[in-house]
Design an enzyme around this catalytic site. Sequence first.
Site, PDB file in Angstrom:
ATOM      1  N   HIS A 124       0.828  -1.207   0.000  1.00 21.89           N
ATOM      2  CA  HIS A 124       0.000   0.000   0.000  1.00 21.89           C
ATOM      3  C   HIS A 124       0.870   1.268   0.000  1.00 21.89           C
ATOM      4  O   HIS A 124       2.084   1.201   0.123  1.00 21.89           O
ATOM      5  CB  HIS A 124      -0.917  -0.006   1.220  1.00 21.89           C
ATOM      6  CG  HIS A 124      -0.166  -0.094   2.522  1.00 21.89           C
ATOM      7  ND1 HIS A 124       0.323  -1.281   2.988  1.00 21.89           N
ATOM      8  CD2 HIS A 124       0.192   0.847   3.427  1.00 21.89           C
ATOM      9  CE1 HIS A 124       0.941  -1.059   4.148  1.00 21.89           C
ATOM     10  NE2 HIS A 124       0.878   0.233   4.426  1.00 21.89           N
ATOM     11  N   THR A 146       3.703   5.601  -3.260  1.00 19.87           N
ATOM     12  CA  THR A 146       4.946   5.621  -4.035  1.00 19.87           C
ATOM     13  C   THR A 146       5.930   4.517  -3.642  1.00 19.87           C
ATOM     14  O   THR A 146       5.963   4.067  -2.499  1.00 19.87           O
ATOM     15  CB  THR A 146       5.683   6.973  -3.835  1.00 19.87           C
ATOM     16  OG1 THR A 146       5.796   7.208  -2.426  1.00 19.87           O
ATOM     17  CG2 THR A 146       4.952   8.120  -4.493  1.00 19.87           C
ATOM     18  N   ARG A 147       6.722   4.108  -4.618  1.00 28.29           N
ATOM     19  CA  ARG A 147       7.869   3.228  -4.417  1.00 28.29           C
ATOM     20  C   ARG A 147       8.984   3.697  -5.353  1.00 28.29           C
ATOM     21  O   ARG A 147       8.705   4.248  -6.416  1.00 28.29           O
ATOM     22  CB  ARG A 147       7.544   1.770  -4.793  1.00 28.29           C
ATOM     23  CG  ARG A 147       6.531   1.072  -3.898  1.00 28.29           C
ATOM     24  CD  ARG A 147       7.082   0.799  -2.514  1.00 28.29           C
ATOM     25  NE  ARG A 147       6.179  -0.006  -1.709  1.00 28.29           N
ATOM     26  CZ  ARG A 147       5.130   0.452  -1.018  1.00 28.29           C
ATOM     27  NH1 ARG A 147       4.839   1.739  -1.055  1.00 28.29           N
ATOM     28  NH2 ARG A 147       4.382  -0.364  -0.305  1.00 28.29           N
ATOM     29  N   LYS A 187       8.973  11.817   1.955  1.00 31.64           N
ATOM     30  CA  LYS A 187       9.048  10.485   2.604  1.00 31.64           C
ATOM     31  C   LYS A 187      10.514  10.073   2.752  1.00 31.64           C
ATOM     32  O   LYS A 187      11.235   9.984   1.744  1.00 31.64           O
ATOM     33  CB  LYS A 187       8.281   9.466   1.741  1.00 31.64           C
ATOM     34  CG  LYS A 187       8.343   8.042   2.259  1.00 31.64           C
ATOM     35  CD  LYS A 187       7.148   7.224   1.790  1.00 31.64           C
ATOM     36  CE  LYS A 187       7.456   6.366   0.597  1.00 31.64           C
ATOM     37  NZ  LYS A 187       6.310   5.531   0.184  1.00 31.64           N
ATOM     38  N   HIS A 209      15.825   1.579   6.202  1.00 33.60           N
ATOM     39  CA  HIS A 209      15.546   0.278   5.589  1.00 33.60           C
ATOM     40  C   HIS A 209      15.719  -0.864   6.611  1.00 33.60           C
ATOM     41  O   HIS A 209      16.367  -1.872   6.339  1.00 33.60           O
ATOM     42  CB  HIS A 209      16.495   0.091   4.402  1.00 33.60           C
ATOM     43  CG  HIS A 209      16.185  -1.080   3.520  1.00 33.60           C
ATOM     44  ND1 HIS A 209      15.002  -1.224   2.847  1.00 33.60           N
ATOM     45  CD2 HIS A 209      16.929  -2.162   3.198  1.00 33.60           C
ATOM     46  CE1 HIS A 209      15.025  -2.349   2.151  1.00 33.60           C
ATOM     47  NE2 HIS A 209      16.179  -2.942   2.350  1.00 33.60           N
ATOM     48  N   CYS A 227       4.147  -0.020   7.556  1.00 34.06           N
ATOM     49  CA  CYS A 227       4.219  -0.976   6.447  1.00 34.06           C
ATOM     50  C   CYS A 227       5.071  -2.134   6.961  1.00 34.06           C
ATOM     51  O   CYS A 227       5.690  -2.021   8.020  1.00 34.06           O
ATOM     52  CB  CYS A 227       4.863  -0.292   5.251  1.00 34.06           C
ATOM     53  SG  CYS A 227       4.671  -1.168   3.688  1.00 34.06           S
ATOM     54  N   LYS A 271       9.331  -2.894  -7.351  1.00 38.81           N
ATOM     55  CA  LYS A 271       9.790  -2.566  -8.709  1.00 38.81           C
ATOM     56  C   LYS A 271       9.853  -3.797  -9.611  1.00 38.81           C
ATOM     57  O   LYS A 271       9.829  -3.691 -10.825  1.00 38.81           O
ATOM     58  CB  LYS A 271      11.155  -1.861  -8.644  1.00 38.81           C
ATOM     59  CG  LYS A 271      12.255  -2.743  -8.086  1.00 38.81           C
ATOM     60  CD  LYS A 271      13.582  -2.033  -7.912  1.00 38.81           C
ATOM     61  CE  LYS A 271      13.732  -1.293  -6.616  1.00 38.81           C
ATOM     62  NZ  LYS A 271      13.565  -2.098  -5.385  1.00 38.81           N
TER      63      LYS A 271
HETATM   64  C1  FAD Z   1       7.737   1.239   3.714  1.00 38.83           C
HETATM   65  C2  FAD Z   1       8.064   0.390   2.523  1.00 38.83           C
HETATM   66  C3  FAD Z   1       8.770   0.949   1.479  1.00 38.83           C
HETATM   67  C4  FAD Z   1       9.113   0.178   0.376  1.00 38.83           C
HETATM   68  N1  FAD Z   1       9.784   0.780  -0.656  1.00 38.83           N
HETATM   69  C5  FAD Z   1      10.050   0.061  -1.755  1.00 38.83           C
HETATM   70  C6  FAD Z   1      10.658   0.703  -2.866  1.00 38.83           C
HETATM   71  O1  FAD Z   1      10.937   1.900  -2.837  1.00 38.83           O
HETATM   72  N2  FAD Z   1      10.890  -0.041  -3.980  1.00 38.83           N
HETATM   73  C7  FAD Z   1      10.586  -1.365  -4.046  1.00 38.83           C
HETATM   74  O2  FAD Z   1      10.839  -1.978  -5.084  1.00 38.83           O
HETATM   75  N3  FAD Z   1      10.002  -1.996  -3.008  1.00 38.83           N
HETATM   76  C8  FAD Z   1       9.732  -1.319  -1.874  1.00 38.83           C
HETATM   77  N4  FAD Z   1       9.108  -1.918  -0.815  1.00 38.83           N
HETATM   78  C9  FAD Z   1       8.855  -3.361  -0.855  1.00 38.83           C
HETATM   79  C10 FAD Z   1       7.612  -3.752  -1.591  1.00 38.83           C
HETATM   80  O3  FAD Z   1       6.573  -2.839  -1.329  1.00 38.83           O
HETATM   81  C11 FAD Z   1       7.262  -5.191  -1.172  1.00 38.83           C
HETATM   82  O4  FAD Z   1       8.371  -6.017  -1.483  1.00 38.83           O
HETATM   83  C12 FAD Z   1       6.037  -5.701  -1.894  1.00 38.83           C
HETATM   84  O5  FAD Z   1       4.965  -4.813  -1.725  1.00 38.83           O
HETATM   85  C13 FAD Z   1       5.686  -7.092  -1.369  1.00 38.83           C
HETATM   86  O6  FAD Z   1       4.464  -7.477  -1.981  1.00 38.83           O
HETATM   87  P1  FAD Z   1       3.745  -8.844  -1.665  1.00 38.83           P
HETATM   88  O7  FAD Z   1       2.682  -8.977  -2.691  1.00 38.83           O
HETATM   89  O8  FAD Z   1       4.760  -9.928  -1.513  1.00 38.83           O
HETATM   90  O9  FAD Z   1       3.130  -8.666  -0.189  1.00 38.83           O
HETATM   91  P2  FAD Z   1       1.796  -7.932   0.317  1.00 38.83           P
HETATM   92  O10 FAD Z   1       1.640  -6.619  -0.321  1.00 38.83           O
HETATM   93  O11 FAD Z   1       1.831  -7.965   1.806  1.00 38.83           O
HETATM   94  O12 FAD Z   1       0.635  -8.858  -0.210  1.00 38.83           O
HETATM   95  C14 FAD Z   1       0.289 -10.076   0.389  1.00 38.83           C
HETATM   96  C15 FAD Z   1      -1.209 -10.155   0.407  1.00 38.83           C
HETATM   97  O13 FAD Z   1      -1.610 -11.449   0.796  1.00 38.83           O
HETATM   98  C16 FAD Z   1      -2.796 -11.338   1.543  1.00 38.83           C
HETATM   99  N5  FAD Z   1      -2.989 -12.553   2.340  1.00 38.83           N
HETATM  100  C17 FAD Z   1      -2.169 -13.022   3.311  1.00 38.83           C
HETATM  101  N6  FAD Z   1      -2.677 -14.143   3.851  1.00 38.83           N
HETATM  102  C18 FAD Z   1      -3.826 -14.402   3.207  1.00 38.83           C
HETATM  103  C19 FAD Z   1      -4.817 -15.407   3.350  1.00 38.83           C
HETATM  104  N7  FAD Z   1      -4.715 -16.374   4.260  1.00 38.83           N
HETATM  105  N8  FAD Z   1      -5.887 -15.379   2.521  1.00 38.83           N
HETATM  106  C20 FAD Z   1      -6.018 -14.409   1.569  1.00 38.83           C
HETATM  107  N9  FAD Z   1      -5.117 -13.398   1.424  1.00 38.83           N
HETATM  108  C21 FAD Z   1      -4.034 -13.397   2.223  1.00 38.83           C
HETATM  109  C22 FAD Z   1      -2.508 -10.107   2.405  1.00 38.83           C
HETATM  110  O14 FAD Z   1      -3.656  -9.566   2.987  1.00 38.83           O
HETATM  111  C23 FAD Z   1      -1.838  -9.189   1.407  1.00 38.83           C
HETATM  112  O15 FAD Z   1      -2.749  -8.340   0.741  1.00 38.83           O
HETATM  113  C24 FAD Z   1       8.737  -1.182   0.310  1.00 38.83           C
HETATM  114  C25 FAD Z   1       8.007  -1.739   1.356  1.00 38.83           C
HETATM  115  C26 FAD Z   1       7.663  -0.971   2.451  1.00 38.83           C
HETATM  116  C27 FAD Z   1       6.901  -1.608   3.567  1.00 38.83           C
END
Ligand code: FAD
Length: 388
Positions: free
Chosen positions: A48, A51-52, A270, A274, A317, A350
Amino acid sequence: MRPEERFDCVVIGAGVQGSFTAYQLAQQNRNTLLLEQFVLPHSRGSSHGQTRIIRKAYSEDFYVDMMEESYKLWAQLEKEAGVQLYRQTGLLVMGPEKSDGYLKVKTTLQRNKVPAVVLTPDNFNQHIPNLRLAEGDGALVEITAGVLYADRVLRTVQTQFEKLGGVLRDNEEVTDIKPGPCVTVCTSAGVYVANSVVITAGPWTNALLAHTGLQLPLEVVKINVCYWKEKVSGTYHVKKRFPCFIQTEGEETKEHIYGLPSNEYPGLVKICYHMGSRTDPDQRDRQTERTDIDILRRFVARCMPGLIPEPAVVESCMYTLTPDHNFVLDCHPTYNNIIIGAGFSGHGFKFGPVVGKLLCELSLGEVPSFDLSPFRIRRFQTNTKSAL
Ligand SMILES: Cc1cc2nc3c(=O)[nH]c(=O)nc-3n(C[C@H](O)[C@H](O)[C@H](O)COP(=O)(O)OP(=O)(O)OC[C@H]3O[C@@H](n4cnc5c(N)ncnc54)[C@H](O)[C@@H]3O)c2cc1C
């Protein structure tokens, strides 16, 4: 309860990685279900916020190679959906000139011929006003880096997935996974049977993997997402061509500090550390550790004279860390029709489009487009046997 339904593939978790995986599967004409436990959009995982940073500034060649492909896929999605998802700002990388961290990024960029300009202490402020380069630090700007509009990305890719015939169900928690030649997925609202299942559950990955007899060495940490107020509004604005930045390491920091030009909240920049503090994803808001904010306060006071050195807004986050901070992109060691995309270690956004493509390839039993050895589960076995 709905009657049992059949899909080619069920993707669990509609963060950035699950959404791109589902979209790739739908593009391959696979009948795909994307399940999300919370009502969308939500702010309780890792994807969520508005920006990233997108960049090729990495120490490892394999990430630079994957980003080459990722940039192409981001541009394709922008074109297909008619939505702007990326804005070029450049990325300023700073760090002790002779340090390992800074030098590795610099040489990897040069080796891979990524457009970058090295700055000197003499010309630094001509290019980057209102930022103080620390004594002994080197600096370079990676030209094509920039900002991804994260919330807009999720909306866009989920919309495109549905336009391709994909089924997206939110507010539906997966409560059980039963492995087999076809995988059964039980949720709070139904039962689904699929040829393959992709688990992209972010911080909840191990909770889901427990149903399959596997635990990965993942650590979930809470990040305090800090926004700092400009003394004069607009000083660090994206329109003033202030870049994203990374301070690779410093006197008191084990991890890097990163920042983005003011954009989402007028007059607020922001800047985050890290590194966070361990948390249970369901108890995130009970984790109240703030030593990272002290580190950031000192950094802002020392290096960003145009900001008030006290965060004006703090959001939350989570990162899901692996021991080496490389991702997990692999099939389950026992059930090869269960695919895992996890451990994005705070830098996975990214890569969303290319991760989606790779997880799609794994779930279809195809040869992946990139060498996945840095991302295989077996790399943990020597160090962390007990976690497996
Ligand atoms: C503050 C912050 C800054 C960042 N900055 C950068 C950046 O500048 N550049 C970059 O490349 N990356 C950045 N990142 C990292 C990047 O945002 C994450 O690596 C990425 O969002 C991970 O995505 P995901 O889909 O793995 O996880 P998530 O976004 O957590 O998605 C997992 C989903 O699974 C769902 N879920 C879990 N269990 C269940 C279940 N039992 N049943 C149904 N649904 C379920 C959850 O509710 C969630 O919506 C940043 C992260 C943060 C926190």
